[in-house]
Scaffold this motif. Structure first.
Motif, PDB file in Angstrom:
ATOM      1  N   LYS A 211       0.861  -1.183   0.000  1.00 25.77           N
ATOM      2  CA  LYS A 211       0.000   0.000   0.000  1.00 25.77           C
ATOM      3  C   LYS A 211       0.904   1.241   0.000  1.00 25.77           C
ATOM      4  O   LYS A 211       2.050   1.184   0.487  1.00 25.77           O
ATOM      5  CB  LYS A 211      -0.856   0.005   1.267  1.00 25.77           C
TER       6      LYS A 211
ATOM      7  N   PRO B 293       2.675   1.762  -5.535  1.00 25.35           N
ATOM      8  CA  PRO B 293       1.461   2.441  -5.113  1.00 25.35           C
ATOM      9  C   PRO B 293       1.653   3.958  -5.217  1.00 25.35           C
ATOM     10  O   PRO B 293       2.740   4.472  -4.934  1.00 25.35           O
ATOM     11  CB  PRO B 293       1.290   2.005  -3.656  1.00 25.35           C
TER      12      PRO B 293
ATOM     13  N   CYS C  83      -5.090   4.073  -7.442  1.00 21.01           N
ATOM     14  CA  CYS C  83      -4.279   3.059  -8.143  1.00 21.01           C
ATOM     15  C   CYS C  83      -4.055   3.572  -9.557  1.00 21.01           C
ATOM     16  O   CYS C  83      -5.006   3.890 -10.273  1.00 21.01           O
ATOM     17  CB  CYS C  83      -5.028   1.717  -8.169  1.00 21.01           C
TER      18      CYS C  83
END
Lengths: 359, 359, 359, 359
Positions: free
Chosen positions: A258, B301, B330
């Motif tokens: 992430k 990311p 994204c």
């Protein structure tokens, strides 16, 4: 089209074939006043040369570089540095059988179709022997980087499925040259050597990874859009024979993270801005941020194997090709100095480019 | 140093910042006589533009391209094609908070240190908005490739840990545009969308892979040493914002194979020389061999997250930075047309370069 | 092939046709931190623009430059400076008669044969209107040179057979802009204006010389072999429409001298090494030596004349071509700022190149 | 900055100093399949070499070229052609006196100031000996041009004030090599030889003009804006040592003409479009128009004279410099093959560039 030159300001042009009279190159754009340590350059060549251990090709080449210009009284003069490395130990008749046939996963077919004409002896220009000139250029670049406090080191981090679990910060890179496979972890090095040796005995070959690390690069090298520092490093690595992939920083594994896990938080220490983690691999927005630069380079198994392989000849007729001559069962140990050389070439070029950033 | 140009013969130069008056570019070296399909070019831009679905940034930009030169009566004339895309929907005040602070894993710190001066609004030149000009250039390149029978397609093959098991030959690539994440496998696409959406709701972001495929490339494109076809593709991909890695053909996985497993045996079919397998990824010795070219590109990311992050200001003082504005959770869905554009630019350039191979 | 870019580090790419939507350019490689004086840039454009006096074309173009990128809060940021100049005052129907015919000594025939396709309106890309973008680039270059204490000035030194006897050291160059022909000698200026006016009334045109002078260039700009400072200046000048020749220093006349007459003896003054004479034109071995740089540029008479001329059409059929529209009877007055612009572009580029000479 | 490469597609990089181990170069971008006539290349070198007659330097250099790569079984293979010419006959001690002094109108002072370090022996890199590599490159280019029906010829058209009244169309260029001064007019050649000889005896030197002619160039070579064919020819010529000016077609004299006198009317003959006159010098809008290309190049008198000259040393102290060693009293006879070589290099490069004009 002219395509044998690398770099914008510090530029190397290479020439030469595997079984020609000599290979060589021209380094143009090297600043004047750099002291040349000839012994160091020869040592770099020795790290790349064939015949240095049992796990590489047994071909014997002295690979002695002769400088022809650009150096006066031990220092560069700012004009081009021409150099040659004579070919000594060719056995061209080892290649008669591929004059009209194409070795699988080699460049025989593509060269022949593109140019209609090729020097097939030893793979000609497509031979990794071309990299000898890159190592000379890279050694000169390293001499300049040293003066700037920048070091460039590479090591073998994977052979076949044998992969180092530790990353470069957990290893003692000064151990890299202490074994013939150039892996700084002694135990892993022994396993790798055993693997390569067993593959070699079967006439087969194996691939692996080289990891490169540059320390001491200041903030500000790299251009923001097309010539990002990692884009130029990537191109440099992908231009080495047998390379199939390049990643830097968190690389392919980082994609599963992430943003909150991947971002490198800034902090300041003694007036210097640093990052707590280094998923960025020392490069942000294409520009060095002062942290270590690190990356990995994937090398496929060497295409020349000592086994019969199905193939075709120039006319498309079915044939069988068998490897002859003296070849590397694994390119990784000798690739280490080549990866370092290309890294140094990219860094020096961007160092000089960065000199023109501001009024 | 000048660094905003890509290509040797077919060359694109781009300019513009995220919140400036306009972005744009100049395509130089496009052969005369190419019919320009303006609708197609706009469609390509629409694939890249923000606001197209719930899983990308909700910023609204029409991204309309205006051509200023180089096209007459619907055809290229051989002179440079200048174009602009006006910026319409900037909210520059969203960026006041980073005027003097550095967002983690962004280019704020490196630009500031390199240039001493930066347009901080929307990331300025370091914004991925720069790629809008690449998509225009790539669309023109695609028009030329179409005439040559070459197609370029990309798709999302991984988001976070969700990775397609099938390779491109097992997928129906015509399905790519049928869903908002641009994954040709319907079931996986749904999972990816759910994942991105859940990440987005947390204010976080996630990375992934784009796979690119070029079909119909004839034998002979690519230059043998530094400008290998895959080296130029790699540089092209690594020059896209957020890219951390590139591999082609067997890539990183291939390193664990033996040469005997990895080599692509030649055979002939109807007078055409082909390979039984394609670990080479359509490129041997840096030159296309007539098989499909395929590669993967790793995207990290997105660095902008809607969370508090530790950072420092210009003076090195500790601060907290929080994402504001409208951002992509994204980057993958919108990266697909950019990967295609860069692929097309590389291929067209090498097509033209290859025209000068032989007397 | 891509051919619309000039310079290595400080680089300008131009685009646009005479009767297209806009002309423009991209300045790449301008160092960050340069204050932009927009009024100065517009003044430079005004010196080049049509309609400024009775001896130039009466076409009316505001020639207003719009900057789109690369400048933030009045300063360059180190990223590309994109700009456009819209076309306002085209009368394309003045060119319908040459759609299928070739004007003598114009580029109609060569463009048509080379590209198979051309924008014939106003000469398209071959129009000298392209130089509007060079003047913008040159003005930015001048701003940088000013900070370095380097001045660039040009003036008309010959029209037809009217040639100034005095060289630049004997003239007051500050008078150049005081008359419409841009000759610093008042009496000669009047004669030149009378000549141009009389030629204009007959529908004819006339050529002449522009002399350029750069003062304050320090020792060390220019590269020793192919990119000699005067070689790059020569190329820059020869790339301007209608230029037929270039000489610097003693030029063509100097060839009749003996070495003993031509050599510039060195002497030292206040620790500075200077030359007693300056036949070298401020450049020795391709590198500036600190003396004034001066050169002359030969412009042919404008090819468009208001008379019937024999020619052929695309099919080779005999035809008669007559000039229409609004044209310059003499290109010299408007060429002065163009010569200055190209000089400034060359000098700034070599200034930046020279930053990488030494370690 | 890298500056020792010339050309875009067909590119030559040169290296080497007057008294170094060897000079040499790399020809990159030469198409594959060109038959190499080694005798022809050596003959071209012989035309340039020292010691060939009483009116040139008496230094004896065999100037034998050794090819190291890029040629296989007598043909080019498309990969770089590396070559060297060893230095044999240096008398470096002739130059000890200028180690710390600057010869007037030489590059000693500018090199020293630019680089802080120079190989002073024989002028080092600034020596015209560098052109030996250009002649090799030019000879290869000529071999390719021959196959295309293009010829390149140059001759001496002026020495001192002795200037040929006839232009190239009125001369029998096949006579150029019949005398040692390389002037095709026998009577003028004799006068020139007498003049050079008398100048030589006084220890002095003299300048002159070389005229170059290219026949058979088809329509369409040259790029329209910055890389105009004559701009590249001009740069090529101005990059030769001692050149002070370049003009093509009507040149400097043409500026006094009216447009109505200067324009070249088109007509058609057997389906081919031609011009009645050729003031354009075979180039219109920067692109060849199928007529003969012709131009003149001004060479200053050689700077090395056998006389005492005032100068300064590195510290600015007054000194006297006297020419020693073996030097040319007039560079013109040996400049002829160099002008031809540079012309051939430009033409071949633009021939290859023109291959990418159209789809």
């Amino acid at each position: 089209m002219a395509a044998n030159t690398f770099g914008e300001i510090f530029r190397i042009t290479t020439f030469g074939e595997s079984h020609g009279i000599a290979l060589g190159g021209v380094i143009d754009g090297c600043p004047a006043g750099l002291e040349i340590d000839f012994d160091f350059i020869q040592q770099e060549l020795d790290r790349r040369k064939p015949g240095q251990s049992k796990i590489v090709t047994q071909r014997k080449e002295p690979d002695t570089v002769e400088f022809l210009s650009g150096i006066f009284e031990g220092k560069t003069t700012g004009v081009p540095i021409g150099f040659i490395i004579k070919n000594d130990n060719q056995r061209s008749k080892d290649y008669d059988h591929i004059k009209n046939s194409f070795r699988p996963s080699h460049a025989d077919f593509t060269y022949d179709t593109k140019y209609g004409n090729r020097d097939y002896r030893g793979g000609g220009r497509s031979s990794a022997r071309e990299t000898v000139a890159r190592v000379v250029g890279g050694a000169v670049a390293k001499l300049l980087l040293k003066k700037l406090g920048v070091s460039v080191q590479a090591y073998v981090s994977q052979v076949g499925s044998l992969k180092l679990k530790k990353n470069y910060t957990q290893l003692d890179l000064s151990k890299t040259e202490s074994n013939i496979v150039r892996c700084p972890d002694k135990k892993m090095a022994e396993e790798m050597i055993t693997l390569i040796d067993s593959v070699r005995k079967k006439g087969d070959t194996i691939g692996g990874l080289v990891t490169g690390v540059a320390k001491g690069v200041p903030v500000g090298w790299g251009e923001p859009v097309f010539d990002k520092l990692h884009a130029d490093l990537g191109k440099a690595m992908l231009s080495i024979n047998a390379v199939k992939g390049f990643e830097y920083g968190s690389g392919f594994e980082g994609v599963a993270l992430k943003g909150s896990e991947h971002n490198d938080a800034f902090y300041a220490e003694k007036g210097k801005i640093k990052t707590k983690t280094n998923h960025s691999g020392g490069i942000q927005g294409g520009i060095s941020n002062g942290e270590d630069i690190y990356f990995s380079v994937a090398f496929k198994p060497v295409a020349t194997i000592m086994m019969d392989q199905d193939s075709v000849d120039k006319k498309g007729k079915k044939t069988v090709v068998t490897g002859k001559g003296r070849h590397d069962p694994c390119v990784l140990p000798r690739a280490v100095p080549i990866v370092e050389a290309m890294t140094a070439l990219v860094l020096v070029d961007h160092y000089l480019r960065a000199r023109t950033n501001r009024i």
